[in-house]
Write a protein that holds these residues in place. Structure first.
Motif, PDB file in Angstrom:
ATOM      1  N   VAL A  23      -2.757  17.785  68.927  1.00  0.00           N
ATOM      2  CA  VAL A  23      -2.050  18.243  70.129  1.00  0.00           C
ATOM      3  C   VAL A  23      -0.597  18.557  69.788  1.00  0.00           C
ATOM      4  CG1 VAL A  23      -1.306  17.618  72.454  1.00  0.00           C
ATOM      5  CG2 VAL A  23      -3.570  16.930  71.651  1.00  0.00           C
ATOM      6  N   GLU A  24       0.036  17.664  69.021  1.00  0.00           N
ATOM      7  CA  GLU A  24       1.430  17.884  68.615  1.00  0.00           C
ATOM      8  C   GLU A  24       1.565  19.167  67.806  1.00  0.00           C
ATOM      9  OE1 GLU A  24       2.294  14.411  66.391  1.00  0.00           O
ATOM     10  OE2 GLU A  24       2.143  13.048  68.107  1.00  0.00           O
ATOM     11  N   LEU A  25       0.665  19.346  66.845  1.00  0.00           N
ATOM     12  CA  LEU A  25       0.717  20.547  66.007  1.00  0.00           C
ATOM     13  C   LEU A  25       0.458  21.808  66.826  1.00  0.00           C
ATOM     14  CD1 LEU A  25      -1.201  19.271  62.842  1.00  0.00           C
ATOM     15  CD2 LEU A  25       1.263  19.649  63.067  1.00  0.00           C
ATOM     16  N   GLY A  26      -0.432  21.688  67.805  1.00  0.00           N
ATOM     17  CA  GLY A  26      -0.718  22.832  68.668  1.00  0.00           C
ATOM     18  C   GLY A  26       0.503  23.292  69.436  1.00  0.00           C
ATOM     19  N   PHE A  27       1.258  22.329  69.968  1.00  0.00           N
ATOM     20  CA  PHE A  27       2.480  22.687  70.700  1.00  0.00           C
ATOM     21  C   PHE A  27       3.523  23.299  69.774  1.00  0.00           C
ATOM     22  CE2 PHE A  27       1.040  19.727  74.104  1.00  0.00           C
ATOM     23  CZ  PHE A  27       1.154  20.613  75.164  1.00  0.00           C
ATOM     24  N   ILE A  28       3.603  22.769  68.543  1.00  0.00           N
ATOM     25  CA  ILE A  28       4.543  23.338  67.581  1.00  0.00           C
ATOM     26  C   ILE A  28       4.158  24.782  67.252  1.00  0.00           C
ATOM     27  CG2 ILE A  28       5.376  23.201  65.196  1.00  0.00           C
ATOM     28  CD1 ILE A  28       5.038  20.127  65.438  1.00  0.00           C
ATOM     29  N   ALA A  29       2.869  25.006  67.010  1.00  0.00           N
ATOM     30  CA  ALA A  29       2.388  26.361  66.704  1.00  0.00           C
ATOM     31  C   ALA A  29       2.661  27.306  67.871  1.00  0.00           C
ATOM     32  CB  ALA A  29       0.900  26.326  66.391  1.00  0.00           C
ATOM     33  N   TYR A  30       2.454  26.800  69.094  1.00  0.00           N
ATOM     34  CA  TYR A  30       2.695  27.625  70.277  1.00  0.00           C
ATOM     35  C   TYR A  30       4.160  28.029  70.360  1.00  0.00           C
ATOM     36  CZ  TYR A  30       2.494  29.211  75.127  1.00  0.00           C
ATOM     37  OH  TYR A  30       2.577  29.975  76.265  1.00  0.00           O
ATOM     38  N   ARG A  31       5.066  27.047  70.157  1.00  0.00           N
ATOM     39  CA  ARG A  31       6.502  27.334  70.270  1.00  0.00           C
ATOM     40  C   ARG A  31       6.963  28.304  69.197  1.00  0.00           C
ATOM     41  NH1 ARG A  31       6.933  21.664  71.061  1.00  0.00           N
ATOM     42  NH2 ARG A  31       7.711  21.435  68.927  1.00  0.00           N
ATOM     43  N   GLU A  32       6.290  28.269  68.034  1.00  0.00           N
ATOM     44  CA  GLU A  32       6.729  29.114  66.925  1.00  0.00           C
ATOM     45  C   GLU A  32       6.092  30.500  66.923  1.00  0.00           C
ATOM     46  OE1 GLU A  32       6.054  26.927  63.366  1.00  0.00           O
ATOM     47  OE2 GLU A  32       7.804  25.633  63.647  1.00  0.00           O
ATOM     48  N   SER A  33       5.169  30.753  67.841  1.00  0.00           N
ATOM     49  CA  SER A  33       4.515  32.058  67.890  1.00  0.00           C
ATOM     50  C   SER A  33       5.295  33.014  68.783  1.00  0.00           C
ATOM     51  CB  SER A  33       3.089  31.917  68.437  1.00  0.00           C
ATOM     52  OG  SER A  33       2.551  33.193  68.721  1.00  0.00           O
ATOM     53  N   PRO A  34       5.881  34.065  68.216  1.00  0.00           N
ATOM     54  CA  PRO A  34       6.654  34.991  69.048  1.00  0.00           C
ATOM     55  C   PRO A  34       5.792  35.722  70.063  1.00  0.00           C
ATOM     56  CG  PRO A  34       6.375  35.872  66.834  1.00  0.00           C
ATOM     57  CD  PRO A  34       5.891  34.456  66.799  1.00  0.00           C
ATOM     58  N   ILE A  35       4.542  35.990  69.709  1.00  0.00           N
ATOM     59  CA  ILE A  35       3.667  36.703  70.638  1.00  0.00           C
ATOM     60  C   ILE A  35       3.385  35.847  71.867  1.00  0.00           C
ATOM     61  CG2 ILE A  35       1.360  37.655  70.991  1.00  0.00           C
ATOM     62  CD1 ILE A  35       1.381  38.568  68.111  1.00  0.00           C
ATOM     63  N   MET A  36       3.020  34.593  71.659  1.00  0.00           N
ATOM     64  CA  MET A  36       2.659  33.739  72.793  1.00  0.00           C
ATOM     65  C   MET A  36       3.861  33.439  73.685  1.00  0.00           C
ATOM     66  SD  MET A  36      -0.276  31.162  71.344  1.00  0.00           S
ATOM     67  CE  MET A  36       0.514  30.677  69.825  1.00  0.00           C
ATOM     68  N   VAL A  37       4.992  33.131  73.058  1.00  0.00           N
ATOM     69  CA  VAL A  37       6.196  32.842  73.838  1.00  0.00           C
ATOM     70  C   VAL A  37       6.649  34.072  74.608  1.00  0.00           C
ATOM     71  CG1 VAL A  37       8.625  32.206  73.681  1.00  0.00           C
ATOM     72  CG2 VAL A  37       6.940  30.991  72.295  1.00  0.00           C
ATOM     73  N   THR A  38       6.623  35.228  73.952  1.00  0.00           N
ATOM     74  CA  THR A  38       7.049  36.472  74.606  1.00  0.00           C
ATOM     75  C   THR A  38       6.098  36.868  75.730  1.00  0.00           C
ATOM     76  OG1 THR A  38       8.051  37.276  72.558  1.00  0.00           O
ATOM     77  CG2 THR A  38       7.494  38.928  74.217  1.00  0.00           C
ATOM     78  N   ALA A  39       4.807  36.716  75.494  1.00  0.00           N
ATOM     79  CA  ALA A  39       3.812  37.201  76.454  1.00  0.00           C
ATOM     80  C   ALA A  39       3.692  36.334  77.699  1.00  0.00           C
ATOM     81  CB  ALA A  39       2.446  37.298  75.774  1.00  0.00           C
ATOM     82  N   ARG A  40       3.955  35.047  77.580  1.00  0.00           N
ATOM     83  CA  ARG A  40       3.630  34.111  78.665  1.00  0.00           C
ATOM     84  C   ARG A  40       4.156  34.526  80.040  1.00  0.00           C
ATOM     85  NH1 ARG A  40      -0.137  29.945  79.461  1.00  0.00           N
ATOM     86  NH2 ARG A  40       0.476  29.010  81.426  1.00  0.00           N
ATOM     87  N   PRO A  41       5.440  34.846  80.214  1.00  0.00           N
ATOM     88  CA  PRO A  41       5.899  35.205  81.570  1.00  0.00           C
ATOM     89  C   PRO A  41       5.223  36.452  82.128  1.00  0.00           C
ATOM     90  CG  PRO A  41       7.625  35.607  79.942  1.00  0.00           C
ATOM     91  CD  PRO A  41       6.562  34.833  79.253  1.00  0.00           C
ATOM     92  N   PHE A  42       4.874  37.386  81.263  1.00  0.00           N
ATOM     93  CA  PHE A  42       4.196  38.599  81.715  1.00  0.00           C
ATOM     94  C   PHE A  42       2.742  38.312  82.096  1.00  0.00           C
ATOM     95  CE2 PHE A  42       7.571  40.059  78.829  1.00  0.00           C
ATOM     96  CZ  PHE A  42       8.286  40.870  79.698  1.00  0.00           C
ATOM     97  N   LEU A  43       2.119  37.399  81.364  1.00  0.00           N
ATOM     98  CA  LEU A  43       0.762  36.991  81.721  1.00  0.00           C
ATOM     99  C   LEU A  43       0.755  36.286  83.072  1.00  0.00           C
ATOM    100  CD1 LEU A  43      -0.525  35.579  78.301  1.00  0.00           C
ATOM    101  CD2 LEU A  43      -0.705  37.912  79.187  1.00  0.00           C
ATOM    102  N   GLU A  44       1.753  35.464  83.309  1.00  0.00           N
ATOM    103  CA  GLU A  44       1.854  34.779  84.603  1.00  0.00           C
ATOM    104  C   GLU A  44       2.037  35.785  85.734  1.00  0.00           C
ATOM    105  OE1 GLU A  44       5.089  32.131  83.896  1.00  0.00           O
ATOM    106  OE2 GLU A  44       3.822  30.577  82.976  1.00  0.00           O
ATOM    107  N   GLN A  45       2.822  36.823  85.482  1.00  0.00           N
ATOM    108  CA  GLN A  45       3.020  37.893  86.465  1.00  0.00           C
ATOM    109  C   GLN A  45       1.700  38.587  86.784  1.00  0.00           C
ATOM    110  OE1 GLN A  45       5.820  40.953  85.138  1.00  0.00           O
ATOM    111  NE2 GLN A  45       4.560  42.516  86.138  1.00  0.00           N
ATOM    112  N   LEU A  46       0.911  38.872  85.743  1.00  0.00           N
ATOM    113  CA  LEU A  46      -0.372  39.547  85.926  1.00  0.00           C
ATOM    114  C   LEU A  46      -1.358  38.649  86.670  1.00  0.00           C
ATOM    115  CD1 LEU A  46      -1.976  42.123  85.305  1.00  0.00           C
ATOM    116  CD2 LEU A  46      -2.614  41.105  83.105  1.00  0.00           C
TER     117      LEU A  46
END
Length: 259
Positions: free
Chosen positions: A77-100
């Motif tokens: 779980v810890e590693l998953g959160f680290i990977a998520y924070r370090e992924s530019p695609i996931m971090v960038t996309a998230r607010p737009f996905l929430e909008q959709l």
């Protein structure tokens, strides 16, 4: 045995142990809960499976509860959160996905290609409708019968499409369309910049997908809106196309693609 020979022998054995350990983790992620289930899933002997699982529990990659069995551990779980924070695609996309998701009330996916293994879901936002879409972050699906999969290979052309279809058809996961039907659909999708999944992956599930590009113009991810045929006929799918394409465009611009 001299030192050089011992070193050469140890490295393959260590690698084999590592790969087997990862196979055990993957089996638990796929729902195996007992040593017997993990052993049958991986093909690793019962005794070796038990030894590997016990070691993985010690370092928190797995967790074990009596009568409930194994599940993924807190370290993953810890590693998953680290990977998520370090992924530019996931971090960038998230607010737009929430909008959709707010616009459509449907389930939203972000996915990427995982080599020849199909697609992997990078993110998911559940819909607000009383339906269950059986996908999860980190889960995998075939390319040919999913809208996100088709969107990821839109630029590859007929030869690559045909090869991909035949690979997945051999595994029985290419979907219900014939090769000629699927290739014709892909040509149409490539010309228009969107993709459909019309009950091709799961009966009753329909999706609209679009590609996400980076600064080089390459497709690096895809997004989709997912619902059921009870809420989404073909007319509504066509209404959703511009919404999905616009959000994919906004994410692409944030990744450096031309607007």
């Amino acid at each position: 045995m001299n030192a050089n020979t011992a070193s050469k022998t140890t490295k393959p054995l260590a690698s084999q142990t590592l790969f087997r350990g990862l196979d055990v983790v993957s089996a638990v992620a796929d729902g195996c809960r007992t040593v017997k289930e993990i052993s049958e899933k991986t093909g690793i002997t019962f005794s070796t499976t038990h030894r590997l699982a016990s070691a993985l529990v010690q370092i928190r990659y797995l967790h074990f509860e009596p009568r409930k069995g194994y599940r993924l551990g807190s370290r993953l779980v810890e590693l998953g959160f680290i990977a998520y924070r370090e992924s530019p695609i996931m971090v960038t996309a998230r607010p737009f996905l929430e909008q959709l998701a707010a616009q459509t009330l449907d389930t939203i996916h972000l996915a990427a290609l995982d080599g020849d293994e199909g697609i992997i879901y990078l993110d998911k936002i559940g819909g607000q409708r009383p339906i269950e879409v059986n996908t999860r972050i980190g889960g995998r699906k075939p390319v040919c019968c999913t809208s996100v999969g088709k969107a990821l290979i839109l630029d590859q052309g007929r030869s690559a499409w045909k090869k991909r279809y035949q690979q997945e058809a051999e595994k029985g996961v290419a979907g219900r369309l014939s090769e000629d039907e699927w290739l014709a659909a892909m040509a149409n999708y490539a010309a228009k910049g969107y993709t459909f999944d019309m009950d091709e992956n799961i009966d009753g599930i329909r999706c609209v997908g679009a590609p996400v590009r980076d600064a080089s113009g390459e497709i690096v991810a895809s997004i989709s809106v997912t619902s059921t045929d009870a809420y989404t006929d073909e007319a509504r799918m066509r209404e959703v196309i511009p919404l999905v394409q616009e959000v994919a465009r906004k994410i692409s611009v944030q990744l450096g693609a031309a607007g």
